[in-house]
Structure formats: structure tokens, C-alpha cells
Design a protein around this motif. Sequence first.
Motif, PDB file in Angstrom:
ATOM      1  N   LEU A 122       0.818  -1.217   0.000  1.00  7.42           N
ATOM      2  CA  LEU A 122       0.000   0.000   0.000  1.00  7.42           C
ATOM      3  C   LEU A 122       0.851   1.265   0.000  1.00  7.42           C
ATOM      4  O   LEU A 122       0.315   2.368   0.057  1.00  7.42           O
ATOM      5  N   GLY A 123       2.162   1.094  -0.042  1.00  9.58           N
ATOM      6  CA  GLY A 123       3.035   2.257  -0.120  1.00  9.58           C
ATOM      7  C   GLY A 123       2.886   3.184   1.071  1.00  9.58           C
ATOM      8  O   GLY A 123       2.769   2.749   2.216  1.00  9.58           O
ATOM      9  N   VAL A 124       2.842   4.482   0.798  1.00 14.80           N
ATOM     10  CA  VAL A 124       2.811   5.479   1.860  1.00 14.80           C
ATOM     11  C   VAL A 124       1.538   5.385   2.693  1.00 14.80           C
ATOM     12  O   VAL A 124       1.508   5.805   3.853  1.00 14.80           O
ATOM     13  N   GLN A 125       0.483   4.814   2.128  1.00 19.92           N
ATOM     14  CA  GLN A 125      -0.775   4.705   2.877  1.00 19.92           C
ATOM     15  C   GLN A 125      -0.657   3.732   4.051  1.00 19.92           C
ATOM     16  O   GLN A 125      -1.509   3.717   4.939  1.00 19.92           O
ATOM     17  N   GLY A 126       0.415   2.950   4.076  1.00 17.91           N
ATOM     18  CA  GLY A 126       0.636   2.035   5.185  1.00 17.91           C
ATOM     19  C   GLY A 126       0.970   2.723   6.490  1.00 17.91           C
ATOM     20  O   GLY A 126       1.050   2.063   7.534  1.00 17.91           O
ATOM     21  N   ILE A 127       1.145   4.044   6.475  1.00 12.21           N
ATOM     22  CA  ILE A 127       1.464   4.747   7.717  1.00 12.21           C
ATOM     23  C   ILE A 127       0.324   4.632   8.725  1.00 12.21           C
ATOM     24  O   ILE A 127       0.523   4.799   9.926  1.00 12.21           O
ATOM     25  N   GLY A 128      -0.872   4.320   8.246  1.00 11.18           N
ATOM     26  CA  GLY A 128      -1.985   4.115   9.166  1.00 11.18           C
ATOM     27  C   GLY A 128      -1.711   3.001  10.163  1.00 11.18           C
ATOM     28  O   GLY A 128      -2.179   3.042  11.311  1.00 11.18           O
ATOM     29  N   ILE A 129      -0.945   1.990   9.744  1.00 12.95           N
ATOM     30  CA  ILE A 129      -0.566   0.894  10.634  1.00 12.95           C
ATOM     31  C   ILE A 129       0.317   1.412  11.768  1.00 12.95           C
ATOM     32  O   ILE A 129       0.113   1.094  12.943  1.00 12.95           O
ATOM     33  N   ALA A 130       1.324   2.212  11.428  1.00 11.32           N
ATOM     34  CA  ALA A 130       2.232   2.749  12.445  1.00 11.32           C
ATOM     35  C   ALA A 130       1.489   3.647  13.429  1.00 11.32           C
ATOM     36  O   ALA A 130       1.726   3.588  14.645  1.00 11.32           O
ATOM     37  N   ILE A 131       0.585   4.473  12.928  1.00  2.00           N
ATOM     38  CA  ILE A 131      -0.187   5.359  13.802  1.00  2.00           C
ATOM     39  C   ILE A 131      -1.061   4.547  14.747  1.00  2.00           C
ATOM     40  O   ILE A 131      -1.138   4.820  15.949  1.00  2.00           O
ATOM     41  N   GLY A 132      -1.720   3.517  14.215  1.00  5.61           N
ATOM     42  CA  GLY A 132      -2.577   2.681  15.047  1.00  5.61           C
ATOM     43  C   GLY A 132      -1.802   1.938  16.122  1.00  5.61           C
ATOM     44  O   GLY A 132      -2.248   1.833  17.271  1.00  5.61           O
ATOM     45  N   LYS A 133      -0.628   1.409  15.772  1.00  2.00           N
ATOM     46  CA  LYS A 133       0.198   0.705  16.758  1.00  2.00           C
ATOM     47  C   LYS A 133       0.602   1.639  17.896  1.00  2.00           C
ATOM     48  O   LYS A 133       0.523   1.285  19.078  1.00  2.00           O
ATOM     49  N   LEU A 134       1.047   2.837  17.548  1.00  2.34           N
ATOM     50  CA  LEU A 134       1.477   3.777  18.581  1.00  2.34           C
ATOM     51  C   LEU A 134       0.319   4.183  19.484  1.00  2.34           C
ATOM     52  O   LEU A 134       0.497   4.371  20.690  1.00  2.34           O
ATOM     53  N   ASP A 135      -0.874   4.317  18.921  1.00  2.00           N
ATOM     54  CA  ASP A 135      -2.040   4.629  19.747  1.00  2.00           C
ATOM     55  C   ASP A 135      -2.288   3.527  20.771  1.00  2.00           C
ATOM     56  O   ASP A 135      -2.616   3.801  21.933  1.00  2.00           O
ATOM     57  N   LEU A 136      -2.131   2.279  20.359  1.00  2.00           N
ATOM     58  CA  LEU A 136      -2.315   1.167  21.294  1.00  2.00           C
ATOM     59  C   LEU A 136      -1.213   1.148  22.347  1.00  2.00           C
ATOM     60  O   LEU A 136      -1.469   0.841  23.518  1.00  2.00           O
ATOM     61  N   TYR A 137       0.016   1.459  21.956  1.00  2.00           N
ATOM     62  CA  TYR A 137       1.112   1.487  22.923  1.00  2.00           C
ATOM     63  C   TYR A 137       0.868   2.563  23.984  1.00  2.00           C
ATOM     64  O   TYR A 137       1.196   2.378  25.157  1.00  2.00           O
ATOM     65  N   VAL A 138       0.304   3.686  23.570  1.00  2.00           N
ATOM     66  CA  VAL A 138      -0.005   4.754  24.524  1.00  2.00           C
ATOM     67  C   VAL A 138      -1.124   4.314  25.464  1.00  2.00           C
ATOM     68  O   VAL A 138      -1.021   4.441  26.687  1.00  2.00           O
ATOM     69  N   ALA A 139      -2.199   3.780  24.883  1.00  4.54           N
ATOM     70  CA  ALA A 139      -3.380   3.448  25.679  1.00  4.54           C
ATOM     71  C   ALA A 139      -3.177   2.221  26.557  1.00  4.54           C
ATOM     72  O   ALA A 139      -3.662   2.177  27.689  1.00  4.54           O
ATOM     73  N   ALA A 140      -2.463   1.218  26.054  1.00  7.52           N
ATOM     74  CA  ALA A 140      -2.346  -0.046  26.780  1.00  7.52           C
ATOM     75  C   ALA A 140      -1.035  -0.205  27.540  1.00  7.52           C
ATOM     76  O   ALA A 140      -0.979  -0.943  28.523  1.00  7.52           O
ATOM     77  N   ALA A 141       0.017   0.480  27.099  1.00  8.86           N
ATOM     78  CA  ALA A 141       1.328   0.303  27.732  1.00  8.86           C
ATOM     79  C   ALA A 141       1.822   1.552  28.446  1.00  8.86           C
ATOM     80  O   ALA A 141       2.879   1.523  29.068  1.00  8.86           O
ATOM     81  N   GLY A 142       1.087   2.645  28.344  1.00  7.91           N
ATOM     82  CA  GLY A 142       1.459   3.845  29.080  1.00  7.91           C
ATOM     83  C   GLY A 142       2.590   4.649  28.472  1.00  7.91           C
ATOM     84  O   GLY A 142       3.221   5.455  29.164  1.00  7.91           O
ATOM     85  N   ILE A 143       2.872   4.454  27.174  1.00  3.30           N
ATOM     86  CA  ILE A 143       3.914   5.245  26.515  1.00  3.30           C
ATOM     87  C   ILE A 143       3.464   6.703  26.431  1.00  3.30           C
ATOM     88  O   ILE A 143       2.307   6.993  26.117  1.00  3.30           O
ATOM     89  N   ASN A 144       4.368   7.620  26.706  1.00  5.66           N
ATOM     90  CA  ASN A 144       4.060   9.049  26.608  1.00  5.66           C
ATOM     91  C   ASN A 144       3.819   9.411  25.143  1.00  5.66           C
ATOM     92  O   ASN A 144       4.714   9.243  24.317  1.00  5.66           O
ATOM     93  N   PRO A 145       2.630   9.901  24.777  1.00  8.03           N
ATOM     94  CA  PRO A 145       2.352  10.192  23.365  1.00  8.03           C
ATOM     95  C   PRO A 145       3.234  11.283  22.775  1.00  8.03           C
ATOM     96  O   PRO A 145       3.377  11.367  21.551  1.00  8.03           O
ATOM     97  N   GLN A 146       3.830  12.116  23.614  1.00  7.67           N
ATOM     98  CA  GLN A 146       4.726  13.156  23.115  1.00  7.67           C
ATOM     99  C   GLN A 146       6.125  12.625  22.840  1.00  7.67           C
ATOM    100  O   GLN A 146       6.966  13.335  22.315  1.00  7.67           O
ATOM    101  N   ARG A 147       6.356  11.340  23.197  1.00  2.33           N
ATOM    102  CA  ARG A 147       7.687  10.764  23.014  1.00  2.33           C
ATOM    103  C   ARG A 147       7.636   9.476  22.207  1.00  2.33           C
ATOM    104  O   ARG A 147       8.535   8.677  22.264  1.00  2.33           O
TER     105      ARG A 147
END
Length: 217
Positions: free
Chosen positions: A192-217
Motif C-alpha cells: 500500500l506504499g505510503v498509505q501504510g502509515i496508518g498501521i504505524a499510527i494505530g500501533k502507537l495509539d495502542l502502545y499509549v493506551a495499553a502500555a502507558g507510553i508518553n504520546p509526546q515521546r
Amino acid sequence: MRRLKRSLINPTAVTRARCFTTAEGHRPTLVHKRSLDILHDPWFNKGTAFSMTERDRLDLRGLLPPNVMSSEQQIERFMVDLKRLEVQARDGPSDPNALAKWRILNRLHDRNETMYYKVLIANIEEYAPIVYTPTVGLVCQNYSGLFRRPRGMYFSAEDRGEMMSMVYNWPADQVDMIVVTDGSRILGLGDLGVQGIGIAIGKLDLYVAAAGINPQR
């Protein structure tokens, strides 16, 4: 008028950092932005949750409805609108309700990140399938039409030799986690080329919500 006179007498008053509390019980945050610049920044925008004292300090009085509404009240109102759609997508990623929910959550993400992550953390089991698989596959397939605000960084073959310097264009000084994808194998959907960035954004959202990663970092 007195405030204007003081600013003219003391030029540094215009650029002095202002302080406000980003959430109840949290330590104050120093910001150098004022007025509409704060309301247009999803990191600092609290919507109508700004107290009258904060509105005076940050030159926000008159730019927001006069009623002060806590973040909890805003979330409750937001959830009422979101619950009008079905709780889960009935037929997986092909169900338009799932994409509609993603759009609503993404608009919240764009304007108020604090509220967005509060909603996601409080409803992680319900909205994990929306911000990530299976809905994120449908999002990636349609990302060019859904794109509203840039997120993440993009590196292409044309950037060869420039990538090291490009990294410093990222606005955060401290970074704890990076999710990288070449977009070539997105949930069995192919390249999907550049449109695959949605995967990276979704993963980071889960890391913030479920693992407590600081969203600013």
C-alpha cells in the motif's frame, strides 16, 4: 488597557511563558503559545475545559464559549455522539460503521489529544479494533481520501543521503519508541506504499493506551 501599558513598558511580557494545568491533578505545563495558537494545537488544547483564570492568562477569553466544561463532561458528551453508531462493526472491516467511528475518533485526535487518549484508555477493548486491526486495514486502503493532518515522518528513495538530517526535523527532543513500516505487507492487503502509515499510527495509539507510553515521546 492596563495590560497593554504593562506590555509596552516591559517588552518581555509579550514573550514570557505562560503556565496552565493540562489535566486535573497533573503538574502545570509551561507553554509559549497564546490565544488561537493554543486552540489550534492538539497537544495543549482543552476546549472549554480551560478555567477562567487560564483563559485570562493565555488570552483565550472570548475565543471560547463562556461555559467552563471539564474534560470529563466533554468526554461524556463525545461518547453520547459516538454511541449513536453501533458498538462494534458487525461484519469486520467492510462495515462502514467501523470507518465512520475511526473518522470521529481521528477528528478528536486532531483537535484534542489529551481527550482522545482519555477516551481510548477508558474504552480500550471497544475501540482497539477501531484504531487498529481490523479497521486499520480499511483505513490504509482509503488513507489518501481520509488524510487531514500529517502524522509521523515519510522517507522515500529520493531522500537517499538526506535521511540522517531529516530525522532532526522531528519536533520532539526525546523519543522513546519508533514504529517503522515500508508499507509492503499491510494485513494481507499487499503493498500500500505510503498509505501504510496508518498501521504505524494505530500501533502507537495502542502502545499509549495499553502500555502507558508518553504520546509526546
